[in-house]
Design an enzyme around this catalytic site. Sequence first.
Site, PDB file in Angstrom:
ATOM      1  N   LYS A  38       0.589  -1.229  -0.039  1.00 50.05           N
ATOM      2  CA  LYS A  38       0.063   0.199   0.012  1.00 50.05           C
ATOM      3  C   LYS A  38       0.727   1.190  -0.065  1.00 50.05           C
ATOM      4  CE  LYS A  38      -2.254   0.478   3.840  1.00 50.05           C
ATOM      5  NZ  LYS A  38      -1.801   1.741   4.437  1.00 50.05           N
TER       6      LYS A  38
ATOM      7  N   ARG B 247      10.647 -11.056   5.497  1.00 58.22           N
ATOM      8  CA  ARG B 247      11.439  -9.948   5.285  1.00 58.22           C
ATOM      9  C   ARG B 247      12.418  -9.644   6.389  1.00 58.22           C
ATOM     10  NH1 ARG B 247       7.714  -4.750   5.106  1.00 58.22           N
ATOM     11  NH2 ARG B 247       6.937  -5.365   7.027  1.00 58.22           N
TER      12      ARG B 247
HETATM   13  P1  AMP Z   1       0.954   2.570   9.413  1.00 62.24           P
HETATM   14  O1  AMP Z   1       2.085   3.472   9.062  1.00 62.24           O
HETATM   15  O2  AMP Z   1      -0.189   3.161   8.656  1.00 62.24           O
HETATM   16  O3  AMP Z   1       1.113   1.329   9.602  1.00 62.24           O
HETATM   17  O4  AMP Z   1       0.562   3.212  10.915  1.00 62.24           O
HETATM   18  C1  AMP Z   1       1.387   3.244  12.150  1.00 62.24           C
HETATM   19  C2  AMP Z   1       0.670   3.052  13.422  1.00 62.24           C
HETATM   20  O5  AMP Z   1       0.021   4.475  13.515  1.00 62.24           O
HETATM   21  C3  AMP Z   1      -0.398   2.213  13.576  1.00 62.24           C
HETATM   22  O6  AMP Z   1       0.005   0.834  13.778  1.00 62.24           O
HETATM   23  C4  AMP Z   1      -1.588   3.106  14.515  1.00 62.24           C
HETATM   24  O7  AMP Z   1      -1.013   2.760  15.637  1.00 62.24           O
HETATM   25  C5  AMP Z   1      -1.230   4.473  14.183  1.00 62.24           C
HETATM   26  N1  AMP Z   1      -2.149   4.674  12.992  1.00 62.24           N
HETATM   27  C6  AMP Z   1      -1.871   5.314  11.988  1.00 62.24           C
HETATM   28  N2  AMP Z   1      -3.055   5.752  11.278  1.00 62.24           N
HETATM   29  C7  AMP Z   1      -4.166   5.443  12.162  1.00 62.24           C
HETATM   30  C8  AMP Z   1      -5.644   5.275  12.087  1.00 62.24           C
HETATM   31  N3  AMP Z   1      -6.118   5.666  10.751  1.00 62.24           N
HETATM   32  N4  AMP Z   1      -6.276   4.887  13.141  1.00 62.24           N
HETATM   33  C9  AMP Z   1      -5.634   4.691  14.286  1.00 62.24           C
HETATM   34  N5  AMP Z   1      -4.434   4.555  14.338  1.00 62.24           N
HETATM   35  C10 AMP Z   1      -3.506   4.744  13.373  1.00 62.24           C
END
Ligand code: AMP
Length: 217
Positions: free
Chosen positions: A14, A124
């Site tokens: 993604k 990975r």
């Molecule tokens: P990502 O890089 O998108 O995997 O996000 C890393 C971390 O940020 C996630 O594991 C959540 O702890 C937090 N996070 C990011 N986007 C959201 C969201 N829309 N709602 C809740 N937590 C989020």
Amino acid sequence: MIRLVLFGRQGAGKGTQAVMLSEHYKAPHISTGDMLREAVAEGTAVGQKVMAILDAGELVPDETMLEVIHDRLAHDDVEQHGFLLDGFPRTVGQAKSLLKIATVDLGVNLEVPERLVLERISSRRVCQQGHIYSVNDDAAREGVCPIDSTLVEQRDDDTPEAVTARLDAYKMKTAVAMAYFDSQGLLLSVDGVGEPEAVFRRLVEAIDARLDHDDRW
Ligand code: AMP
């Protein structure tokens, strides 16, 4: 101008596709994960609030996320060029709130079977500078990065247990957010299996066909 939301399991590619799509459609790439990590690094009020939650791999409460996204969507670049949202919404509450505060042209579900993302993530290996290898590469076998000589190992959150937990959260919460988008006629599913370039072409073709058909832009 385009306003897209990109859904997809962890390990589905993604992030990579979001960057490519944002360049292609000239829409700002808004990754809530990146924004939160920056807030933590800068020690802002939001950063201090969410640090422990991020470390635990849990979801930040909707209320905080809505503040973050509301502020970001108010910037001029969004008004002029739209957005490519990556990592938001992740719950049905966030999905409903987003559709109240912004017009969204389409939500795109980048589909990669769970079995495949599990394989990808569990094989990975990364060095301390972030270079990525597969478990079968010499770098991973020898445990040393050929580019910068740092240690190559498995990320703490790439263990099968941690990955399964995060995929479960996706199934329980984010799948419901996607179902809500679908109920609003705003969801397009695209096969995310293949080389990044091929998946990108498939995405653009499907998005353009759908938006031309809907005559939304
Ligand atoms: P990502 O890089 O998108 O995997 O996000 C890393 C971390 O940020 C996630 O594991 C959540 O702890 C937090 N996070 C990011 N986007 C959201 C969201 N829309 N709602 C809740 N937590 C989020």
